[in-house]
Design a protein around this motif. Structure first.
Motif, PDB file in Angstrom:
ATOM      1  N   ARG A   1       5.486  -7.050  10.502  1.00 39.11           N
ATOM      2  CA  ARG A   1       4.807  -8.184  11.150  1.00 39.11           C
ATOM      3  C   ARG A   1       4.869  -9.457  10.325  1.00 39.11           C
ATOM      4  N   TYR A   2       5.085  -9.306   9.013  1.00 36.92           N
ATOM      5  CA  TYR A   2       5.070 -10.477   8.133  1.00 36.92           C
ATOM      6  C   TYR A   2       6.218 -10.404   7.134  1.00 36.92           C
TER       7      TYR A   2
ATOM      8  N   ASP B   1      13.031 -19.306   9.983  1.00 36.00           N
ATOM      9  CA  ASP B   1      11.678 -18.881  10.349  1.00 36.00           C
ATOM     10  C   ASP B   1      11.515 -18.725  11.862  1.00 36.00           C
ATOM     11  N   ALA B   2      12.176 -19.590  12.624  1.00 32.76           N
ATOM     12  CA  ALA B   2      12.073 -19.511  14.092  1.00 32.76           C
ATOM     13  C   ALA B   2      12.663 -18.205  14.615  1.00 32.76           C
TER      14      ALA B   2
ATOM     15  N   HIS C   1       3.093 -26.809   5.843  1.00 35.54           N
ATOM     16  CA  HIS C   1       2.651 -25.577   6.515  1.00 35.54           C
ATOM     17  C   HIS C   1       1.204 -25.227   6.167  1.00 35.54           C
TER      18      HIS C   1
ATOM     19  N   GLU D   1       6.150 -12.795  11.449  1.00 36.03           N
ATOM     20  CA  GLU D   1       5.575 -14.077  11.067  1.00 36.03           C
ATOM     21  C   GLU D   1       5.914 -14.403   9.615  1.00 36.03           C
TER      22      GLU D   1
ATOM     23  N   LYS E   1      10.136 -15.466  13.925  1.00 42.08           N
ATOM     24  CA  LYS E   1       9.013 -15.522  14.864  1.00 42.08           C
ATOM     25  C   LYS E   1       9.409 -15.009  16.245  1.00 42.08           C
TER      26      LYS E   1
END
Length: 216
Positions: free
Chosen positions: A125-126, A140-141, A35, A149, A144
């Motif tokens: 957002r994170y 993670d997908a 990553h 994120e 998102k």
């Protein structure tokens, strides 16, 4: 990051001298696996971790696992507890408790956290997490897809997730390590009692003026 980049080039040159050829596709695949962006993009970002936290403090959450040994009739069983923290308020949710942190378990946690009505990550957002393999690509997908994120930490850097680590240390030292967990029900009871007391304390602290970011 600079140290890593400065040592990478001599190592590649050494491999070339030994007759090994490293093509661009191999390098790209390695970067993707870990990553990482290509070096020029990493340098262009130019933002320190402290700057990133200050800029996004109100929309940041962090997560991590800790383990607890639970006594069962057939011996000790390791349970995995997934903690999620809203950094600006230190509000915490236990996203899941299981002896088997499978990919399916992680996907269910992600769905609950990103529920459009009452998910813990609403407005965030994170989400900061480490590179533990339990944080799957599917996990993670799902983040998102809901607009959150994932922010992957460098290997072996618990200090970059200090607030979550501090909560985990506290719940272990103040509760879990002071008693023997006789079964899953006892584990759930102790964790949720501690979380209720913790939530009450941080609510009073927030009312007295909030929690401010301290980054050195």
């Amino acid at each position: 990051m600079r140290n890593r980049e400065s040592t990478a080039k001599p190592k590649l040159e050494l491999l070339a001298n030994l007759g090994y050829r490293i093509d661009k596709l191999t390098v790209r695949n390695i970067l993707r696996r870990h990553h990482l962006e290509p070096a020029p993009q990493r340098r262009q970002g130019g933002m320190s971790w402290a700057q990133f936290l200050k800029l996004h403090w109100e929309v940041l959450a962090a997560t991590d696992f800790f383990t607890v040994e639970v006594a069962a009739w057939h011996g000790l069983v390791t349970y995995y507890v997934l903690v999620v923290m809203e950094l600006a308020t230190r509000r915490v949710q236990i996203a899941g408790i299981t002896p088997h942190p499978t990919a399916a378990f992680m996907q269910q946690c992600a769905r609950q956290l990103t529920d459009p009505f009452d998910g813990f990550l609403l407005g965030k957002r994170y989400l900061i997490h480490d590179r533990d393999t339990k944080f799957t690509q599917a996990f993670d997908a799902l983040l998102k897809a809901s607009g959150v994120e994932p922010v992957l930490l460098p290997p072996r850097s618990p200090n970059l997730n200090a607030h979550c680590e501090r909560f985990i240390r506290s719940i272990k030292e103040e509760a879990l390590e002071r008693m023997v967990m006789l079964g899953e029900r006892a584990l759930y009871h102790v964790i949720h009692q501690y979380l209720a007391d913790y939530t009450y304390c941080i609510s009073r602290r927030n009312l007295r003026g909030g929690i401010h970011l301290r980054v050195r």
